[in-house]
Each structure stands twice: as C-alpha cells, then as structure tokens.
Design an enzyme around this catalytic site. Structure first.
Site, PDB file in Angstrom:
ATOM      1  N   GLY A 125      -7.728  -3.061  -2.028  1.00  0.00           N
ATOM      2  CA  GLY A 125      -7.046  -3.015  -3.437  1.00  0.00           C
ATOM      3  C   GLY A 125      -5.816  -1.966  -3.324  1.00  0.00           C
ATOM      4  O   GLY A 125      -5.855  -1.284  -2.107  1.00  0.00           O
ATOM      5  N   GLU A 178      -5.371  -9.490   4.457  1.00  0.00           N
ATOM      6  CA  GLU A 178      -4.357  -9.090   5.286  1.00  0.00           C
ATOM      7  C   GLU A 178      -3.199  -9.866   5.395  1.00  0.00           C
ATOM      8  O   GLU A 178      -3.280 -11.088   5.047  1.00  0.00           O
ATOM      9  CB  GLU A 178      -5.076  -8.802   6.896  1.00  0.00           C
ATOM     10  CG  GLU A 178      -6.081  -7.915   6.935  1.00  0.00           C
ATOM     11  CD  GLU A 178      -6.031  -6.418   6.529  1.00  0.00           C
ATOM     12  OE1 GLU A 178      -4.909  -6.247   7.236  1.00  0.00           O
ATOM     13  OE2 GLU A 178      -6.272  -5.920   5.646  1.00  0.00           O
ATOM     14  N   GLY A 217      -3.799 -10.042  -3.397  1.00  0.00           N
ATOM     15  CA  GLY A 217      -3.536  -8.997  -2.571  1.00  0.00           C
ATOM     16  C   GLY A 217      -4.429  -8.200  -1.811  1.00  0.00           C
ATOM     17  O   GLY A 217      -4.438  -6.974  -1.403  1.00  0.00           O
ATOM     18  N   LYS A 258      13.533  -0.132  -3.028  1.00  0.00           N
ATOM     19  CA  LYS A 258      12.919  -1.088  -2.371  1.00  0.00           C
ATOM     20  C   LYS A 258      12.433  -2.460  -3.351  1.00  0.00           C
ATOM     21  O   LYS A 258      12.409  -3.631  -2.763  1.00  0.00           O
ATOM     22  CB  LYS A 258      11.470  -0.390  -1.755  1.00  0.00           C
ATOM     23  CG  LYS A 258      10.613  -1.248  -1.076  1.00  0.00           C
ATOM     24  CD  LYS A 258      10.979  -1.554   0.470  1.00  0.00           C
ATOM     25  CE  LYS A 258       9.931  -2.093   1.059  1.00  0.00           C
ATOM     26  NZ  LYS A 258       9.977  -2.355   2.434  1.00  0.00           N
ATOM     27  N   VAL A 312       0.856  -1.199  -0.079  1.00  0.00           N
ATOM     28  CA  VAL A 312      -0.113   0.049  -0.181  1.00  0.00           C
ATOM     29  C   VAL A 312       0.974   1.144  -0.199  1.00  0.00           C
ATOM     30  O   VAL A 312       0.857   2.186  -0.794  1.00  0.00           O
ATOM     31  CB  VAL A 312      -0.946  -0.013   1.190  1.00  0.00           C
ATOM     32  CG1 VAL A 312      -1.839   1.331   1.207  1.00  0.00           C
ATOM     33  CG2 VAL A 312      -1.870  -1.277   1.335  1.00  0.00           C
ATOM     34  N   ASP A 355     -11.116  -7.837  10.918  1.00  0.00           N
ATOM     35  CA  ASP A 355     -10.986  -6.383  10.013  1.00  0.00           C
ATOM     36  C   ASP A 355     -12.249  -6.006  10.008  1.00  0.00           C
ATOM     37  O   ASP A 355     -12.017  -4.729  10.025  1.00  0.00           O
ATOM     38  CB  ASP A 355     -10.362  -7.230   8.665  1.00  0.00           C
ATOM     39  CG  ASP A 355     -10.251  -5.961   7.771  1.00  0.00           C
ATOM     40  OD1 ASP A 355      -9.447  -4.977   7.888  1.00  0.00           O
ATOM     41  OD2 ASP A 355     -11.192  -5.649   6.947  1.00  0.00           O
ATOM     42  N   LYS A 375     -13.368  -2.032  11.366  1.00  0.00           N
ATOM     43  CA  LYS A 375     -13.990  -0.843  10.470  1.00  0.00           C
ATOM     44  C   LYS A 375     -15.409  -0.537  11.272  1.00  0.00           C
ATOM     45  O   LYS A 375     -15.641   0.580  11.056  1.00  0.00           O
ATOM     46  CB  LYS A 375     -14.262  -1.496   9.008  1.00  0.00           C
ATOM     47  CG  LYS A 375     -12.805  -1.807   8.400  1.00  0.00           C
ATOM     48  CD  LYS A 375     -12.993  -2.381   7.125  1.00  0.00           C
ATOM     49  CE  LYS A 375     -11.719  -2.528   6.155  1.00  0.00           C
ATOM     50  NZ  LYS A 375     -11.469  -3.657   5.392  1.00  0.00           N
ATOM     51  N   ALA A 407     -11.486   1.473   1.829  1.00  0.00           N
ATOM     52  CA  ALA A 407     -10.328   2.022   0.946  1.00  0.00           C
ATOM     53  C   ALA A 407     -10.947   3.593   0.753  1.00  0.00           C
ATOM     54  O   ALA A 407     -10.958   4.348   1.471  1.00  0.00           O
ATOM     55  CB  ALA A 407     -10.189   0.978  -0.071  1.00  0.00           C
ATOM     56  N   GLU A 458      -9.786   8.292   5.988  1.00  0.00           N
ATOM     57  CA  GLU A 458     -10.475   7.854   4.959  1.00  0.00           C
ATOM     58  C   GLU A 458     -10.290   6.350   4.612  1.00  0.00           C
ATOM     59  O   GLU A 458     -11.335   5.630   4.589  1.00  0.00           O
ATOM     60  CB  GLU A 458     -10.420   8.592   3.840  1.00  0.00           C
ATOM     61  CG  GLU A 458     -11.407   8.331   2.754  1.00  0.00           C
ATOM     62  CD  GLU A 458     -13.107   8.687   3.081  1.00  0.00           C
ATOM     63  OE1 GLU A 458     -13.345   9.896   3.365  1.00  0.00           O
ATOM     64  OE2 GLU A 458     -13.516   7.510   3.460  1.00  0.00           O
TER      65      GLU A 458
HETATM   66  N1  HSE Z   1      -8.214  -7.348   4.190  1.00  0.00           N
HETATM   67  C1  HSE Z   1      -9.075  -6.137   3.853  1.00  0.00           C
HETATM   68  C2  HSE Z   1     -10.322  -6.516   3.325  1.00  0.00           C
HETATM   69  C3  HSE Z   1      -8.113  -5.029   3.240  1.00  0.00           C
HETATM   70  O1  HSE Z   1     -10.364  -7.693   2.677  1.00  0.00           O
HETATM   71  O2  HSE Z   1     -11.121  -5.813   3.024  1.00  0.00           O
HETATM   72  C4  HSE Z   1      -9.096  -3.619   3.033  1.00  0.00           C
HETATM   73  O3  HSE Z   1      -9.008  -3.132   4.132  1.00  0.00           O
END
Ligand code: HSE
Length: 335
Positions: A313, A207, A204, A63, A13, A218, A222, A152, A147
């Site tokens: 994403g 997590e 990707g 990197k 990210v 997760d 949120k 996302a 935000e």
């Molecule tokens: N792992 C999280 C998801 C990524 O699947 O929503 C975004 O926060």
C-alpha cells in the site's frame, strides 16, 4: 536540526512519501525536532533541484498534472540528470530510493562514497548485493536503512536488527506478498486468478510487472533480505521459489473443507530460503487477508513471536520510508 533529503522515484510510492513529509511536517518538527528540506526529486524525466528546498506541493502538482517532472513551468526547471549525476552533484544528507531500479545498488554505493546516508524501499539491490552495500555503509559509518522493503511499514526489519539480540533465531515462516494473498483470497470466493489480479492492480498493490508477484519473485526478494539480516548474507539466486500460478479455485475449496486455506509462504532458516504455496490453518496467523502480511519468528528464548500488519500500500510503504528517514537523521545528528 535541518536535514537535506534527495528523493529518487516519484511514482505512486515516491509521491506517497512526499505527501507524508508535507502533511506531517509539523508533527516531525514537534516530535523529533527535525526539519526535512527536500533539495532534489528525480524521476525518469530528470531532476528537480533547488538547494533552498523544493515546495513538495508544487512538485506533486507538476507530476500529477503533466505526468513528469521535466514539464516546463514558470518557476521550476529540471536538470537532465539521472540518479548517478544527482548523487554526485546534489548536496544532501540522505538519498532516498523509492524506485524499482534493478541497478540502484550502483548509485547506493556512490551515495555512501559521497558520505550520504541511504534509505530505500527498493528490494533487488538488497536481495542481490546485501554484503557489498552493508559493508560499504559500515566502512563509511553511515546509515543504510531498508524497513519498507519487507512488510512495508510493519517493522519486521527493525525488530530483527535491533531486537532479539540475545536470542538465536531458529526460523521465520511468513506471508510476505500481498498481491498473492489478495488473489488467493478472491479465488476462495470462486474467482479466477486473472480477474483477481486485475483487481489487485487497480488497488495499486501489485508490482508494475505483476509476474514478479505471481511467480513468487517479490516474496523471494523479501525472504532473501530476511535471511541476510537474520542468518547472514545470501542472494536471491540461492532461494528456492515457486509461485501461485498452479493454484486453482478448486484446490482452495478442497483445503477449506479441511479448515485450511492456501497462502504463499516463505520459510527462512539458516542457509535456506524457500517460497512456495502452502496450506495454512484458517484460524492460524498466516491466514492473512487483503494487503496484510504476517511472520512467525521462532527463537530459542522467546518461542514463537508473531508480527502482523499491512505489507503493501502507498501510505503503508511511506510509513517505513519516513521512519527510516527520521532514524537516519538521528544517526547523522549524533555524529
Ligand atoms: N507487490 C508487493 C506485494 C508490494 O504485493 O506485496 C509490496 O512490496
């Protein structure tokens, strides 16, 4: 106006944010009159620090070639500094946290004490320390923006913090985790949870530790953040969370025969945060697909409002982070 930015986190990210800053430099200058100068980038190996501004193209190349910033090259030297030292020593206007550091609230508070605005996509600091962080930001009159922590770049946080200010929000029902949606979607086709998770990891979306997705943690983070901004402070420990580990393909098939499917749904009401798998109508707003999220916000004046869009994403998360960097710059500019 020139704005000095410190980036913390240079994983997938973090690099996506760097790429957007690089590729949209001209757009940001022309549309917003802002010139971002990235003065430091911190990864697990140390801090690349150049007061005159880092060439992000070079930083990305280092990197991506060596896997860490501390690799010695002719031109760049990294300092043995973690976030705490970089917050203290690097002169910057905005600290941008794109790490997964669970203790990041400590250096967010330090940044605010140092007079720096904070932009973050990191969820645990907010899900556990919202009051302290927002309290400190208000006291110092500094932007503290997040935000990208929920949905996302799909701007549900801006919508709830800056819109609907005359409405009483009654409840929010939302699908906030993309990995579980992706897995449940794959299971609709008869696949197993394990196979589907493997694919989500390759894309990707999941997590670093995907148990956080599967167990509903997760989504719980949120949903807690949504509660904090809508109904007042709460912490993740007060959320009731159940993940999708018990869901089977057969269960999903049975739901489909009734015109429904299963999604991990967060229900947020005053004083209550619940995350659990629920049957949702196949033709309804919560039957999202792939990496989409959706939320139904119910208010007294507006009725039901639906916000739906990418919820995970790399460039999608960078969208939220960069938008907050621009917004924080406007606030700094106005002072
Ligand atoms: N792992 C999280 C998801 C990524 O699947 O929503 C975004 O926060």
């Amino acid at each position: 106006m020139e704005v000095k930015v410190s980036l913390f986190g240079f994983g997938n990210v973090g690099r996506a944010v760097a790429r957007v800053l690089l590729e949209k430099k001209k757009f940001i200058r022309e549309r917003h009159g802002l010139e971002f100068k990235v003065v430091s980038v911190t990864d697990r190996s140390g801090t690349l620090w150049m007061p005159e501004g880092i060439d992000l193209r070079e930083a990305l190349m280092i990197k991506e070639s060596f896997g860490k910033l501390s690799a010695r090259t002719n031109e760049y030297e990294t300092y043995d500094m973690g976030p705490k030292e970089a917050i203290r020593d690097v002169e910057a206007d905005i600290a941008v946290d794109i790490t997964n550091d669970r203790s990041a609230h400590e250096w967010h508070l330090a940044a605010l004490r140092e007079g720096k605005a904070v932009v973050t996509s990191n969820k645990p600091p907010l899900a556990f320390h919202y009051s302290k962080l927002i309290g400190k930001a208000r006291k110092r009159n500094l932007p503290y923006l997040f935000e990208a922590t929920v949905m996302a770049g799909t701007p549900i946080i801006t919508l709830l913090r800056e819109g609907l200010l005359g409405d009483s929000i009654e409840r929010i029902e939302a699908v906030l985790n993309a990995t579980t949606t992706f897995i449940l979607g794959e299971m609709e086709g008869g696949g197993s949870l394990e196979e589907a998770l493997e694919r989500a990891q390759k894309l990707g979306i999941a997590e670093r530790d995907p148990r956080g997705d599967i167990l509903g943690i997760d989504a719980g983070y949120k949903a807690t953040i949504l509660h904090c901004i809508t109904f007042g402070p709460k912490t993740f420990d007060e959320a009731r969370v159940k993940g999708i580990a018990g869901i089977t393909s057969r269960g999903i098939q049975r739901a489909r025969k009734r015109g429904r499917t299963i999604r991990l749904v967060a229900t947020v009401e005053r004083g209550s945060i619940i995350v659990e798998p629920q049957e949702v109508p196949l033709d309804g707003p919560l039957a999202v697909k792939s990496h989409e999220n959706a939320a139904i916000i119910e208010t007294d004046l507006l009725g039901g409002l639906i916000i739906r869009g990418a919820g995970a994403g790399l460039k999608e998360t960078a969208s939220g982070v960069v938008s907050d960097i621009v917004k924080a710059s406007f606030v700094i500019q106005g002072r």
